[in-house]
Structures are given as structure tokens and as C-alpha cells.
Design an enzyme around this catalytic site. Structure first.
Site, PDB file in Angstrom:
ATOM      1  N   ASP A  93       0.875  -1.322  -0.074  1.00 26.22           N
ATOM      2  CA  ASP A  93       0.055   0.004  -0.023  1.00 26.22           C
ATOM      3  C   ASP A  93       0.830   1.192  -0.007  1.00 26.22           C
ATOM      4  O   ASP A  93       1.937   1.062   0.634  1.00 26.22           O
ATOM      5  CB  ASP A  93      -0.845   0.012   1.570  1.00 26.22           C
ATOM      6  CG  ASP A  93      -2.054   0.943   1.247  1.00 26.22           C
ATOM      7  OD1 ASP A  93      -3.296   0.225   1.307  1.00 26.22           O
ATOM      8  OD2 ASP A  93      -1.851   2.102   0.996  1.00 26.22           O
ATOM      9  N   GLY A 122      -4.697   5.104   2.204  1.00 29.87           N
ATOM     10  CA  GLY A 122      -4.870   4.195   3.357  1.00 29.87           C
ATOM     11  C   GLY A 122      -4.152   4.674   4.655  1.00 29.87           C
ATOM     12  O   GLY A 122      -3.639   5.648   4.739  1.00 29.87           O
ATOM     13  N   ALA A 132      -6.226  -1.889  -4.049  1.00 30.41           N
ATOM     14  CA  ALA A 132      -5.792  -0.545  -4.412  1.00 30.41           C
ATOM     15  C   ALA A 132      -6.612   0.157  -5.427  1.00 30.41           C
ATOM     16  O   ALA A 132      -6.283  -0.438  -6.437  1.00 30.41           O
ATOM     17  CB  ALA A 132      -4.536  -0.485  -4.344  1.00 30.41           C
ATOM     18  N   ASN A 174      -4.571   5.458 -12.374  1.00 35.87           N
ATOM     19  CA  ASN A 174      -4.349   4.489 -11.140  1.00 35.87           C
ATOM     20  C   ASN A 174      -5.145   3.046 -11.226  1.00 35.87           C
ATOM     21  O   ASN A 174      -4.411   2.135 -11.053  1.00 35.87           O
ATOM     22  CB  ASN A 174      -4.824   5.236  -9.875  1.00 35.87           C
ATOM     23  CG  ASN A 174      -4.303   4.607  -8.546  1.00 35.87           C
ATOM     24  OD1 ASN A 174      -3.314   3.747  -8.496  1.00 35.87           O
ATOM     25  ND2 ASN A 174      -5.284   4.681  -7.537  1.00 35.87           N
ATOM     26  N   TYR A 190     -14.915   6.275 -13.234  1.00 32.63           N
ATOM     27  CA  TYR A 190     -14.730   5.184 -12.225  1.00 32.63           C
ATOM     28  C   TYR A 190     -15.163   3.975 -12.610  1.00 32.63           C
ATOM     29  O   TYR A 190     -14.492   3.066 -12.686  1.00 32.63           O
ATOM     30  CB  TYR A 190     -15.208   5.745 -10.733  1.00 32.63           C
ATOM     31  CG  TYR A 190     -15.226   4.508  -9.829  1.00 32.63           C
ATOM     32  CD1 TYR A 190     -14.051   3.855  -9.516  1.00 32.63           C
ATOM     33  CD2 TYR A 190     -16.456   4.167  -9.188  1.00 32.63           C
ATOM     34  CE1 TYR A 190     -13.992   3.061  -8.687  1.00 32.63           C
ATOM     35  CE2 TYR A 190     -16.658   3.018  -8.303  1.00 32.63           C
ATOM     36  CZ  TYR A 190     -15.176   2.533  -8.182  1.00 32.63           C
ATOM     37  OH  TYR A 190     -15.314   1.463  -7.044  1.00 32.63           O
ATOM     38  N   PHE A 227     -21.556  -3.869  -4.273  1.00 33.34           N
ATOM     39  CA  PHE A 227     -22.504  -2.648  -4.286  1.00 33.34           C
ATOM     40  C   PHE A 227     -21.987  -1.790  -3.016  1.00 33.34           C
ATOM     41  O   PHE A 227     -20.832  -1.613  -3.084  1.00 33.34           O
ATOM     42  CB  PHE A 227     -23.912  -3.401  -4.008  1.00 33.34           C
ATOM     43  CG  PHE A 227     -24.341  -3.871  -5.350  1.00 33.34           C
ATOM     44  CD1 PHE A 227     -23.916  -4.945  -5.899  1.00 33.34           C
ATOM     45  CD2 PHE A 227     -25.301  -3.338  -6.024  1.00 33.34           C
ATOM     46  CE1 PHE A 227     -24.163  -5.290  -7.202  1.00 33.34           C
ATOM     47  CE2 PHE A 227     -25.911  -3.618  -7.332  1.00 33.34           C
ATOM     48  CZ  PHE A 227     -25.168  -4.666  -7.906  1.00 33.34           C
ATOM     49  N   ILE A 231     -28.329  15.917   1.191  1.00 34.08           N
ATOM     50  CA  ILE A 231     -28.918  14.876   0.344  1.00 34.08           C
ATOM     51  C   ILE A 231     -28.734  15.481  -1.122  1.00 34.08           C
ATOM     52  O   ILE A 231     -29.074  16.501  -1.383  1.00 34.08           O
ATOM     53  CB  ILE A 231     -30.260  14.744   0.707  1.00 34.08           C
ATOM     54  CG1 ILE A 231     -30.565  14.265   1.961  1.00 34.08           C
ATOM     55  CG2 ILE A 231     -30.968  13.625  -0.325  1.00 34.08           C
ATOM     56  CD1 ILE A 231     -32.216  13.895   2.479  1.00 34.08           C
ATOM     57  N   GLY A 290     -23.113  11.942 -12.250  1.00 35.12           N
ATOM     58  CA  GLY A 290     -22.638  10.591 -12.263  1.00 35.12           C
ATOM     59  C   GLY A 290     -23.257   9.371 -11.203  1.00 35.12           C
ATOM     60  O   GLY A 290     -22.926   8.222 -11.301  1.00 35.12           O
TER      61      GLY A 290
HETATM   62  N1  UFG Z   1     -24.936  11.053  -0.659  1.00 34.89           N
HETATM   63  C1  UFG Z   1     -25.641  12.169  -0.343  1.00 34.89           C
HETATM   64  N2  UFG Z   1     -24.892  12.825   0.730  1.00 34.89           N
HETATM   65  C2  UFG Z   1     -23.752  12.552   1.036  1.00 34.89           C
HETATM   66  C3  UFG Z   1     -23.058  11.423   0.227  1.00 34.89           C
HETATM   67  C4  UFG Z   1     -23.771  10.580  -0.571  1.00 34.89           C
HETATM   68  O1  UFG Z   1     -26.739  12.293  -0.353  1.00 34.89           O
HETATM   69  O2  UFG Z   1     -23.244  13.243   1.900  1.00 34.89           O
HETATM   70  C5  UFG Z   1     -25.653  10.094  -1.860  1.00 34.89           C
HETATM   71  C6  UFG Z   1     -25.019   9.949  -3.073  1.00 34.89           C
HETATM   72  O3  UFG Z   1     -25.303  10.859  -3.860  1.00 34.89           O
HETATM   73  C7  UFG Z   1     -25.703   8.498  -3.508  1.00 34.89           C
HETATM   74  C8  UFG Z   1     -25.669   7.814  -2.203  1.00 34.89           C
HETATM   75  O4  UFG Z   1     -25.788   8.798  -1.148  1.00 34.89           O
HETATM   76  O5  UFG Z   1     -26.759   8.655  -3.910  1.00 34.89           O
HETATM   77  C9  UFG Z   1     -24.459   6.922  -1.859  1.00 34.89           C
HETATM   78  O6  UFG Z   1     -23.285   7.719  -2.020  1.00 34.89           O
HETATM   79  P1  UFG Z   1     -21.951   7.097  -1.554  1.00 34.89           P
HETATM   80  O7  UFG Z   1     -20.946   8.349  -2.102  1.00 34.89           O
HETATM   81  O8  UFG Z   1     -21.881   6.628  -0.250  1.00 34.89           O
HETATM   82  O9  UFG Z   1     -21.993   5.927  -2.527  1.00 34.89           O
HETATM   83  P2  UFG Z   1     -21.768   5.700  -4.203  1.00 34.89           P
HETATM   84  O10 UFG Z   1     -23.014   5.152  -4.401  1.00 34.89           O
HETATM   85  O11 UFG Z   1     -21.768   6.996  -4.835  1.00 34.89           O
HETATM   86  O12 UFG Z   1     -20.352   4.837  -4.402  1.00 34.89           O
HETATM   87  C10 UFG Z   1     -20.007   3.988  -3.462  1.00 34.89           C
HETATM   88  C11 UFG Z   1     -18.421   3.831  -3.474  1.00 34.89           C
HETATM   89  C12 UFG Z   1     -18.294   3.310  -5.108  1.00 34.89           C
HETATM   90  C13 UFG Z   1     -18.960   2.166  -5.594  1.00 34.89           C
HETATM   91  C14 UFG Z   1     -20.517   2.402  -5.339  1.00 34.89           C
HETATM   92  C15 UFG Z   1     -21.477   1.504  -5.732  1.00 34.89           C
HETATM   93  O13 UFG Z   1     -17.880   4.910  -3.431  1.00 34.89           O
HETATM   94  O14 UFG Z   1     -16.477   2.918  -5.106  1.00 34.89           O
HETATM   95  O15 UFG Z   1     -20.587   2.716  -3.859  1.00 34.89           O
HETATM   96  O16 UFG Z   1     -22.816   1.951  -5.644  1.00 34.89           O
HETATM   97  F1  UFG Z   1     -18.762   1.734  -6.667  1.00 34.89           F
END
Ligand code: UFG
Length: 323
Positions: free
Chosen positions: A31, A36, A74, A92, A141, A169, A205, A278
């Protein structure tokens, strides 16, 4: 088995390392500590600080480890960031990952276990998502992880490198010792928990106009220990291919906030903001393939229990890891 784990100082990697060691495997963690933390490396593992951008670094570490299997955690993994800086993701996750694959072939590694993501599916044609659905990422990503999945298939065909790729997930929760500490936190659950911890006044949100029951995005939260369990099963002989890992239950952002209020016993202020670029509206797993072929079944399947394990860790480590 002798294993080398890239990203073993990171959030998901740290708990997988802990469980590999509990299962009697030998572990070398490789790492660069960019994301990390040294303190997140289980003391029973050997730690090598090195970077996948340097092909020689990784080859030397692999040879010295005598690893039969490599588990590759990683990566850069933030959807939002990838929409602003795609080059970081292709460099990366693809180019540095390629260095690792080449080193594995050179060092005679037998098995490769890869952390992929449901973000490779983009906005899926149907939910729950099974492995046969078309993969059409809607962010760099997800694209970077899909490119690596395809590379794995060619390395299997041409070099005979066996692989298992897990499409996670939403990884969540904590073990007793290791939890979630990103230097810049963007993930939903830790951001919500900052409010009851007294570190934020409110949680945002991102988007309340999605085509979902309450207008907020729906995700499938899966506990780290259940992810780790699947990785250990992947090391058994004959395990091959791509598998979704999720509970199969979708929770909206508002439902996750409600679960956090219940678990912490505190009310949580929200700020409604525009959508985050995204983000697909709804990602929920059909993980039947992992159940059938790996004999895997998630044990922490209630959202409240997942949140409770995260809350427990954050309460005990309000500032995360020391470094
Ligand atoms: N969200 C909010 N407020 C926040 C953070 C997130 O509303 O402060 C929402 C996001 O917009 C999204 C949901 O909560 O709709 C989940 O967001 P996360 O950032 O917790 O997770 P993501 O689904 O964007 O992504 C995560 C990982 C990725 C992985 C993905 C699979 O970071 O590596 O889950 O869904 F691919």
C-alpha cells in the site's frame, strides 16, 4: 495460502486482511498509504510501503512474498471525483493495475481477486442487477473498473491467470478494530454519522428528484465482513468469474438517514442539495450467483446492524486513525 493484498491499509482491504489472517492465511500488505492508514494494517500482516505506479516495486514485493494469490483492492473509488478528474482514474485503476497484472505473470501468481464495482453497470436496464446485465458505465470510475475486468479475461486466456472479480455494491460498516476513515469523506453513512458525533451541523442529500419512491438515490449496503467472507471463498480452488456482492435490499438516502437516527438516538439535520453528477438512481444486487457458486450468504443483512457497527467504530474512534 500466501497472499499479497494491495490496498490492505484501506477501508475494505483492512477488514479483508483481518479476516484472511483469522482464516489462517499469510498476508503481505502492499500500500502507498495515499488513501490508507498504517494503523489500519493488522499487526499480524507484513507491511510493504510501495506504489503500483512502479513496476519494479511491485515485482520485488511479490517475489519476496512468495504469494500464490493477489487480492487487489488498491484503487481510486469516488464516483464524483472521477467526473472531475477522469485521468486520475484511468492512470491509477487501469495503468497502475496493469503493472500489477504484469508483475503477477512474471512472478507466477496463480490467482487474482479483483475489487470491481456495480458502477460498471451504469444505469441498469432492470433492478435487481444480475451479472448478465449489460455493463455501460456512466462515470469514469465505473469505466476504469470495467476496462480492468476485460483485461483480466485476456490475462486468463493468454497467461492462464485465474481470477475472481467482485462487483461490490455499497460497502459499509466496520469490524471491531477497523473502520472507515477517508481523509476527505464523501460517503453517505460516515457523513451522516458526523452529525451525531458533533462534527457536522447537517448532512446533505444530493438530489431529491430521482425516479425513486422518495426521490433520493437507492443503494444496496453490504457489510465489510460479508465482503471479506466472499474473498476468502474466492481463494478456494476452481472459483472463477465475476460475482455481484450485495444484500439485495435497496435503501434510499432518506431511509439511511432514518436508520442512523434510530441507531444513534439523535435527530439528524438534512440539507437538500442538487444531484451529484454520475449517480445512478437505483443500484440493488441480485447476488444469486455468489450464493450458488461460492456458497456465500451475507450475515449482516439488516441496515440497522450495518449502521450500528459503523456507529460503534466511529464512537470509539471519532478522529479515525491517528495517521
Ligand atoms: N450521498 C448524499 N450525501 C452525502 C453522500 C452521499 O446524499 O453526503 C448520496 C449519493 O449522492 C448517492 C448515495 O448517497 O446517491 C450513496 O453515495 P456514496 O458516496 O456513499 O456511494 P456511491 O454509491 O456513490 O459509491 C460507492 C463507492 C463506489 C462504488 C459504489 C457502488 O464509493 O466505489 O458505491 O454503488 F462503486
Amino acid at each position: 495460502m500466501k497472499t499479497l493484498v494491495t490496498g490492505g491499509a484501506g477501508y475494505i482491504g483492512s477488514v479483508c486482511v483481518e479476516e484472511l489472517l483469522n482464516g489462517g492465511h499469510e498476508v503481505v500488505v502492499f500500500d502507498n498509504l495515499s488513501e490508507g492508514h498504517r494503523a489500519a494494517v493488522d499487526p499480524r500482516a507484513r507491511f510493504v510501503r510501495g506504489c503500483l505506479s512502479d513496476p519494479e516495486d511491485i515485482f520485488v514485493a511479490l517475489e519476496a512474498s512468495g504469494a500464490d494469490a493477489v487480492l487487489h483492492f488498491a484503487a481510486d473509488a469516488l464516483v464524483g471525483e472521477s467526473m472531475k478528474d477522469p485521468g486520475k482514474y484511468f492512470r491509477n485503476n487501469v495503468a497502475n493495475g496493469l503493472n500489477l497484472l504484469e508483475a503477477c505473470v512474471r512472478a507466477g501468481v496463480k490467482k487474482f481477486v479483483f475489487s470491481s464495482t456495480c458502477a460498471t453497470y451504469g444505469t441498469p436496464e432492470r433492478v435487481p442487477i444480475d451479472e448478465l446485465l449489460a455493463q455501460r458505465p456512466i462515470n469514469p470510475y465505473g469505466e476504469s473498473k470495467l476496462i480492468f475486468e476485460r483485461m483480466l479475461e485476456w490475462y486468463r486466456q493468454i497467461h492462464g491467470l485465474e481470477f475472481v472479480g467482485f462487483r461490490y455494491f455499497n460497502a459499509a460498516g466496520a469490524s471491531e478494530r477497523f473502520g472507515e476513515h477517508h481523509r476527505i469523506e464523501t460517503h453517505l453513512i460516515p457523513n451522516i454519522l458526523k452529525v451525531p458525533l458533533g462534527q457536522s451541523a447537517s448532512v446533505s442529500i444530493f438530489g431529491t428528484d430521482y425516479p425513486t419512491p422518495d426521490g433520493t438515490c437507492v443503494r444496496d449496503y453490504i457489510h465489510l465482513k460479508d465482503l471479506a467472507d466472499a474473498h476468502i471463498r474466492a481463494l478456494e480452488p476452481g472459483r472463477m468469474g465475476f460475482f455481484n456482492l450485495g444484500n439485495g435490499d435497496g435503501y434510499s438516502v432518506r431511509e439511511v438517514i432514518a436508520a442512523c437516527e434510530k441507531v444513534t438516538g439523535k435527530s439528524i439535520r438534512v440539507l437538500e442539495q442538487p444531484r451529484r453528477p454520475g449517480d445512478p438512481p437505483r443500484l440493488v444486487a441480485a447476488a444469486d450467483k455468489a450464493r450458488t457458486e461460492l456458497g456465500w450468504a451475507p450475515k449482516v443483512n439488516r441496515l440497522d446492524d450495518i449502521v450500528a457497527s459503523a456507529w460503534e467504530w466511529h464512537r470509539r474512534n471519532p478522529d479515525g486513525y491517528p495517521d
